[in-house]
Write an enzyme that holds these catalytic residues in place. Structure first.
Site, PDB file in Angstrom:
ATOM      1  N   ASP A   1       0.836  -1.215   0.000  1.00 13.93           N
ATOM      2  CA  ASP A   1       0.000   0.000   0.000  1.00 13.93           C
ATOM      3  C   ASP A   1       0.868   1.261   0.000  1.00 13.93           C
ATOM      4  OD1 ASP A   1      -2.005   1.831   0.305  1.00 13.93           O
ATOM      5  OD2 ASP A   1      -2.824   0.974   2.146  1.00 13.93           O
TER       6      ASP A   1
ATOM      7  N   GLY B   1      -5.069   3.331  -8.069  1.00 14.86           N
ATOM      8  CA  GLY B   1      -5.249   3.571  -9.504  1.00 14.86           C
ATOM      9  C   GLY B   1      -4.398   4.697 -10.055  1.00 14.86           C
ATOM     10  N   TRP B   2      -3.504   5.257  -9.231  1.00 16.51           N
ATOM     11  CA  TRP B   2      -2.698   6.392  -9.685  1.00 16.51           C
ATOM     12  C   TRP B   2      -1.906   6.052 -10.943  1.00 16.51           C
ATOM     13  CZ3 TRP B   2       0.011   9.727  -5.434  1.00 16.51           C
ATOM     14  CH2 TRP B   2      -0.980  10.275  -4.607  1.00 16.51           C
TER      15      TRP B   2
ATOM     16  N   ASP C   1     -10.720   3.829  -1.636  1.00 18.17           N
ATOM     17  CA  ASP C   1     -11.342   2.786  -0.803  1.00 18.17           C
ATOM     18  C   ASP C   1     -12.855   2.682  -1.008  1.00 18.17           C
ATOM     19  OD1 ASP C   1      -8.782   2.750   0.131  1.00 18.17           O
ATOM     20  OD2 ASP C   1      -9.346   2.752   2.242  1.00 18.17           O
TER      21      ASP C   1
END
Ligand code: GAL
Length: 396
Positions: free
Chosen positions: A148, A197-198, A218
């Site tokens: 993450d 999703g960057w 999220d």
């Protein structure tokens, strides 16, 4: 002599090629299925809780329906000591023993960290200790790692001086580093990228070893948020396939914030999207409705179809959307979604989804055969609900 050298070199090359294929080619051949601590329990987790959920995965029938990963999300970490070893917090006294317990149930062990100095919750993450952590995770028997981004965003900003391209390159390199360190352990570990999703991650996720990547921020347990992230996946189908999947986030089915129709919409949409099916509820407290949704074998089969094709939106008229997913053997899943707040009559024209000729149609949620359809079929779809059909060629 020269020949022997050549043969040796070629065989070493083949062995290492075989190894690389074993690592990347056999993982997540269909979208991963399992359970995660995050959506229901957040940071309130412990060894005892994870064991109880693993037990429930087995006793409920979830494991046998395909849910095998037991994923401990944020909240297990303790501190990093002077020699750089990351320790779990006191709620997790022995990670290796926990991994053994999970494996003894025929399940797989998932864990969470990130490329930054800290996780989103401020616990230590893997920055500067990637190889050391990867080795330790492998020694604990970890089979799945969620990675993450969190505090790594600060490093991207600092090191790129606001240059977006540079910042994206730094992010990609961070995922590649952990991927290589996981490979170096020799243990097959599914690599779950979480960076919301960057930088259109679906375009480069496979290059940095991602077996799945989050495509959105999220999820939360309500129809509005669930549909806003789920229906936004339109157009991403071509980026998914065996070994590499778009991940619209952990399921909220069974958490209480949605009606049964809304939960069926959620589960259907995830199946059409060939999304990872990671349950996020309390498995020890499942209602009959929750069980009927999470363990609907026909819907799961659509998600897990061996063809490995993600579905997509075929067409939409206002809040009435038709999505299709190609299945093996020329079959097709067709979902008729009603996003409006009133029941709606929806007509499926076979020609409008590219279906040639007649179709044998099955209503998947109702487990009933609807017979042969010549060119169109009309159904009533409840508000916020869905009718999911499975089409095949007559006689097949
Ligand atoms: C978020 C992530 C969530 C969950 C959470 C844990 O960044 O998107 O899925 O992992 O961190 O703190």
């Amino acid at each position: 002599m020269k020949n022997r050298f050549l043969i040796q070199t070629v065989s070493i090359f083949c062995i290492s090629l075989g190894y690389a294929t074993a690592q990347t080619g056999t993982l997540a051949v269909t979208p991963p299925m399992g359970w995660s601590t995050w959506n229901h329990f957040h940071h309130d987790i412990s060894d005892a809780l994870v064991r109880a959920q693993a037990d429930a995965l087995v006793s409920s029938g979830m494991r046998d329906a395909g849910y095998v990963y037991v994923n401990i999300d944020g909240g297990w970490e303790g501190y990093r000591d002077a020699s750089g070893v990351l320790h779990p917090n006191p709620n997790f006294p022995d990670m290796r023993a926990l991994g053994d317990y999970i494996h003894s149930k025929g399940l797989k062990f998932g864990l969470y960290t990130g490329p930054g100095p800290t996780t989103c919750a401020g616990a230590p993450a893997s920055y500067g200790h990637e190889a050391q952590d990867a080795k330790m995770f492998a020694s604990w028997g970890v089979d799945y790692l969620k990675y993450d981004l969190c505090s790594f965003r600060g490093i991207m900003q600092r090191e790129s001086n606001g240059d977006l391209q540079k910042s994206d390159a730094i992010m990609k390199a961070a995922y590649q580093t952990m991927h290589q360190d996981l490979l170096a352990t020799g243990r097959p570990i599914v690599f779950s990228m979480c960076q919301y999703g960057w930088g259109k991650v679906w375009e480069w996720g496979p290059e940095v070893g991602g077996n799945l990547w989050r495509t959105t921020g999220d999820i939360s347990d309500n129809y509005g948020r669930m549909t806003s992230i789920g229906f936004r996946e339109a157009g991403l189908s071509r980026y998914a396939g065996p070994g590499h999947w778009n991940d619209p986030d952990i399921l909220e089915v069974g958490n209480g914030g949605m009606t049964p129709d809304e939960e069926r919409t959620h589960f259907t949409l995830w199946a059409i999207l060939a999304a990872p099916l990671i349950a996020g509820n309390d498995l020890t407290q499942m209602s009959a409705v929750t069980r009927s949704i999470l363990m609907n074998k026909e819907v799961i089969a659509i998600d897990q179809d061996p063809l490995g094709k993600q579905g997509d939106r075929a067409h939409a008229t206002g809040p009435l959307e038709v999505w299709t997913k190609p299945l093996q053997g020329g079959a097709m899943a067709v979902a008729l979604f009603n996003r409006s707040s009133e029941p709606a009559s929806m007509t499926l024209e076979l020609a409008s989804i590219g279906w040639q000729g007649q179709a044998t149609v099955r209503d998947v949620w109702n487990h009933t055969d609807l017979g042969i359809v010549n060119d169109h079929s009309t159904v009533i779809v409840p508000r916020h609900g869905v009718v999911l059909l499975r089409l095949s060629k007559p006689g097949q």
